[in-house]
Design a protein around this motif. Sequence first.
Motif, PDB file in Angstrom:
ATOM      1  N   ALA A  53     -42.339 -14.453 -30.092  1.00  0.00           N
ATOM      2  CA  ALA A  53     -43.396 -15.408 -30.433  1.00  0.00           C
ATOM      3  C   ALA A  53     -42.934 -16.384 -31.509  1.00  0.00           C
ATOM      4  O   ALA A  53     -43.205 -17.590 -31.433  1.00  0.00           O
ATOM      5  N   GLU A  54     -42.232 -15.865 -32.495  1.00  0.00           N
ATOM      6  CA  GLU A  54     -41.730 -16.723 -33.582  1.00  0.00           C
ATOM      7  C   GLU A  54     -40.716 -17.727 -33.045  1.00  0.00           C
ATOM      8  O   GLU A  54     -40.763 -18.916 -33.365  1.00  0.00           O
ATOM      9  N   GLN A  55     -39.814 -17.252 -32.216  1.00  0.00           N
ATOM     10  CA  GLN A  55     -38.823 -18.160 -31.639  1.00  0.00           C
ATOM     11  C   GLN A  55     -39.489 -19.231 -30.780  1.00  0.00           C
ATOM     12  O   GLN A  55     -39.065 -20.394 -30.782  1.00  0.00           O
ATOM     13  N   ALA A  56     -40.543 -18.853 -30.067  1.00  0.00           N
ATOM     14  CA  ALA A  56     -41.244 -19.815 -29.213  1.00  0.00           C
ATOM     15  C   ALA A  56     -41.881 -20.922 -30.043  1.00  0.00           C
ATOM     16  O   ALA A  56     -41.726 -22.109 -29.734  1.00  0.00           O
ATOM     17  N   VAL A  57     -42.586 -20.551 -31.091  1.00  0.00           N
ATOM     18  CA  VAL A  57     -43.276 -21.582 -31.862  1.00  0.00           C
ATOM     19  C   VAL A  57     -42.286 -22.452 -32.632  1.00  0.00           C
ATOM     20  O   VAL A  57     -42.459 -23.675 -32.731  1.00  0.00           O
ATOM     21  N   VAL A  58     -41.222 -21.857 -33.148  1.00  0.00           N
ATOM     22  CA  VAL A  58     -40.216 -22.651 -33.862  1.00  0.00           C
ATOM     23  C   VAL A  58     -39.535 -23.637 -32.910  1.00  0.00           C
ATOM     24  O   VAL A  58     -39.209 -24.763 -33.295  1.00  0.00           O
ATOM     25  N   SER A  59     -39.371 -23.231 -31.650  1.00  0.00           N
ATOM     26  CA  SER A  59     -38.753 -24.140 -30.676  1.00  0.00           C
ATOM     27  C   SER A  59     -39.613 -25.375 -30.437  1.00  0.00           C
ATOM     28  O   SER A  59     -39.094 -26.465 -30.171  1.00  0.00           O
TER      29      SER A  59
ATOM     30  N   TYR B 161     -41.743 -26.602 -32.832  1.00  0.00           N
ATOM     31  CA  TYR B 161     -41.636 -27.365 -34.084  1.00  0.00           C
ATOM     32  C   TYR B 161     -40.393 -28.254 -34.070  1.00  0.00           C
ATOM     33  O   TYR B 161     -40.410 -29.361 -34.598  1.00  0.00           O
ATOM     34  N   ALA B 162     -39.314 -27.765 -33.462  1.00  0.00           N
ATOM     35  CA  ALA B 162     -38.071 -28.533 -33.428  1.00  0.00           C
ATOM     36  C   ALA B 162     -38.196 -29.793 -32.582  1.00  0.00           C
ATOM     37  O   ALA B 162     -37.371 -30.710 -32.707  1.00  0.00           O
ATOM     38  N   GLN B 163     -39.226 -29.852 -31.752  1.00  0.00           N
ATOM     39  CA  GLN B 163     -39.429 -31.025 -30.894  1.00  0.00           C
ATOM     40  C   GLN B 163     -40.437 -32.022 -31.473  1.00  0.00           C
ATOM     41  O   GLN B 163     -40.718 -33.051 -30.855  1.00  0.00           O
ATOM     42  N   LEU B 164     -40.975 -31.703 -32.643  1.00  0.00           N
ATOM     43  CA  LEU B 164     -41.916 -32.621 -33.274  1.00  0.00           C
ATOM     44  C   LEU B 164     -41.191 -33.848 -33.796  1.00  0.00           C
ATOM     45  O   LEU B 164     -40.098 -33.761 -34.366  1.00  0.00           O
ATOM     46  N   ARG B 165     -41.817 -34.993 -33.600  1.00  0.00           N
ATOM     47  CA  ARG B 165     -41.307 -36.229 -34.178  1.00  0.00           C
ATOM     48  C   ARG B 165     -42.239 -36.676 -35.296  1.00  0.00           C
ATOM     49  O   ARG B 165     -43.376 -36.201 -35.405  1.00  0.00           O
ATOM     50  N   ASP B 166     -41.773 -37.583 -36.095  1.00  0.00           N
ATOM     51  CA  ASP B 166     -42.564 -38.020 -37.251  1.00  0.00           C
ATOM     52  C   ASP B 166     -43.945 -38.521 -36.836  1.00  0.00           C
ATOM     53  O   ASP B 166     -44.934 -38.282 -37.535  1.00  0.00           O
ATOM     54  N   GLU B 167     -44.017 -39.182 -35.679  1.00  0.00           N
ATOM     55  CA  GLU B 167     -45.310 -39.725 -35.254  1.00  0.00           C
ATOM     56  C   GLU B 167     -46.311 -38.641 -34.856  1.00  0.00           C
ATOM     57  O   GLU B 167     -47.505 -38.908 -34.729  1.00  0.00           O
TER      58      GLU B 167
ATOM     59  N   LEU C  94     -43.492 -26.025 -49.108  1.00  0.00           N
ATOM     60  CA  LEU C  94     -42.350 -25.216 -48.677  1.00  0.00           C
ATOM     61  C   LEU C  94     -41.465 -25.950 -47.676  1.00  0.00           C
ATOM     62  O   LEU C  94     -40.360 -25.497 -47.384  1.00  0.00           O
ATOM     63  N   LEU C  95     -41.963 -27.069 -47.148  1.00  0.00           N
ATOM     64  CA  LEU C  95     -41.205 -27.802 -46.128  1.00  0.00           C
ATOM     65  C   LEU C  95     -40.128 -28.697 -46.730  1.00  0.00           C
ATOM     66  O   LEU C  95     -39.064 -28.877 -46.132  1.00  0.00           O
ATOM     67  N   GLY C  96     -40.410 -29.266 -47.884  1.00  0.00           N
ATOM     68  CA  GLY C  96     -39.423 -30.105 -48.546  1.00  0.00           C
ATOM     69  C   GLY C  96     -39.054 -31.338 -47.745  1.00  0.00           C
ATOM     70  O   GLY C  96     -39.824 -31.830 -46.916  1.00  0.00           O
ATOM     71  N   ASP C  97     -37.834 -31.827 -47.977  1.00  0.00           N
ATOM     72  CA  ASP C  97     -37.376 -33.064 -47.328  1.00  0.00           C
ATOM     73  C   ASP C  97     -36.820 -32.836 -45.927  1.00  0.00           C
ATOM     74  O   ASP C  97     -36.701 -33.784 -45.148  1.00  0.00           O
ATOM     75  N   ASP C  98     -36.441 -31.618 -45.625  1.00  0.00           N
ATOM     76  CA  ASP C  98     -35.878 -31.294 -44.306  1.00  0.00           C
ATOM     77  C   ASP C  98     -36.733 -30.185 -43.711  1.00  0.00           C
ATOM     78  O   ASP C  98     -36.454 -28.994 -43.895  1.00  0.00           O
ATOM     79  N   ARG C  99     -37.771 -30.564 -42.980  1.00  0.00           N
ATOM     80  CA  ARG C  99     -38.748 -29.562 -42.552  1.00  0.00           C
ATOM     81  C   ARG C  99     -38.151 -28.516 -41.627  1.00  0.00           C
ATOM     82  O   ARG C  99     -38.480 -27.345 -41.723  1.00  0.00           O
ATOM     83  N   MET C 100     -37.244 -28.901 -40.719  1.00  0.00           N
ATOM     84  CA  MET C 100     -36.703 -27.907 -39.798  1.00  0.00           C
ATOM     85  C   MET C 100     -35.758 -26.945 -40.501  1.00  0.00           C
ATOM     86  O   MET C 100     -35.714 -25.758 -40.162  1.00  0.00           O
TER      87      MET C 100
ATOM     88  N   ASP D 115     -50.245 -24.224 -27.294  1.00  0.00           N
ATOM     89  CA  ASP D 115     -51.174 -25.344 -27.484  1.00  0.00           C
ATOM     90  C   ASP D 115     -50.486 -26.557 -28.110  1.00  0.00           C
ATOM     91  O   ASP D 115     -50.781 -27.700 -27.753  1.00  0.00           O
ATOM     92  N   LEU D 116     -49.574 -26.314 -29.046  1.00  0.00           N
ATOM     93  CA  LEU D 116     -48.879 -27.437 -29.670  1.00  0.00           C
ATOM     94  C   LEU D 116     -47.936 -28.109 -28.681  1.00  0.00           C
ATOM     95  O   LEU D 116     -47.804 -29.340 -28.687  1.00  0.00           O
ATOM     96  N   ALA D 117     -47.303 -27.337 -27.815  1.00  0.00           N
ATOM     97  CA  ALA D 117     -46.456 -27.933 -26.778  1.00  0.00           C
ATOM     98  C   ALA D 117     -47.280 -28.865 -25.895  1.00  0.00           C
ATOM     99  O   ALA D 117     -46.861 -29.997 -25.596  1.00  0.00           O
ATOM    100  N   LEU D 118     -48.471 -28.403 -25.487  1.00  0.00           N
ATOM    101  CA  LEU D 118     -49.346 -29.267 -24.685  1.00  0.00           C
ATOM    102  C   LEU D 118     -49.751 -30.509 -25.476  1.00  0.00           C
ATOM    103  O   LEU D 118     -49.815 -31.612 -24.920  1.00  0.00           O
ATOM    104  N   HIS D 119     -50.018 -30.322 -26.759  1.00  0.00           N
ATOM    105  CA  HIS D 119     -50.474 -31.424 -27.621  1.00  0.00           C
ATOM    106  C   HIS D 119     -49.446 -32.548 -27.694  1.00  0.00           C
ATOM    107  O   HIS D 119     -49.814 -33.728 -27.711  1.00  0.00           O
ATOM    108  N   ILE D 120     -48.166 -32.185 -27.740  1.00  0.00           N
ATOM    109  CA  ILE D 120     -47.138 -33.222 -27.890  1.00  0.00           C
ATOM    110  C   ILE D 120     -46.450 -33.556 -26.566  1.00  0.00           C
ATOM    111  O   ILE D 120     -45.529 -34.372 -26.526  1.00  0.00           O
ATOM    112  N   GLY D 121     -46.897 -32.907 -25.469  1.00  0.00           N
ATOM    113  CA  GLY D 121     -46.395 -33.267 -24.151  1.00  0.00           C
ATOM    114  C   GLY D 121     -45.028 -32.715 -23.802  1.00  0.00           C
ATOM    115  O   GLY D 121     -44.247 -33.370 -23.106  1.00  0.00           O
ATOM    116  N   VAL D 122     -44.736 -31.499 -24.278  1.00  0.00           N
ATOM    117  CA  VAL D 122     -43.480 -30.839 -23.905  1.00  0.00           C
ATOM    118  C   VAL D 122     -43.833 -29.535 -23.195  1.00  0.00           C
ATOM    119  O   VAL D 122     -44.957 -29.049 -23.305  1.00  0.00           O
TER     120      VAL D 122
END
Length: 197
Positions: free
Chosen positions: A11-17, A19-25, A81-87, A137-144
Amino acid sequence: MIPEAKVFLLAEQAVVSVYAQLRDEHMDTMFPPLFDMEGANKPLPVRDVLRHHVYDDAWIPDMLAGRTMDEVGRDRYDGDLLGDDRMAAINQIAEAAMEAARKTEDREAVVHCGYGDVPTWDYFWQLNIARTLAAHDLALHIGVPSPITEELARGMYEGTAPSADMWRSFGIYRQPVEVGEDASWKDKYLALTGRRP
């Protein structure tokens, strides 16, 4: 490693994967609530979803070690906790959480959550549900594509179906959706949570 911890790793690996596809927009778009429970049923900016996740993850090693929040310091993980490099931050904190999960051998060990004490297996199911549904749900939200694998979905279905009515009573799962007997594990799990496959 206990079975619930193995599901957590997936589950953790799925959600982090995702997050790695999020763009600034994506960061300021409003993400629909995962749950219907009071206090968690309002849309949040994606940025806040990430902040909550890393905060939750940061506590996992302490929680699995049997520490109380007072022993650790209730404000220990407050702030950015995210700082300047969120990933980089997400990956580092997630890896520490997963490493703690890999070392978990006692299902009944007490975890001192902020709302009270629970056995380790119960704590993991709370984590697993939140991460699996956020990933989907987040994958659906961002279209991946949804990262929910058959292995993860089967673990979630078999682990939570017997207590699905309880999760619904808390507002965590919604009313189930009908699927056929030959449905995939992914479709069965999503339907169990009230999501249309």
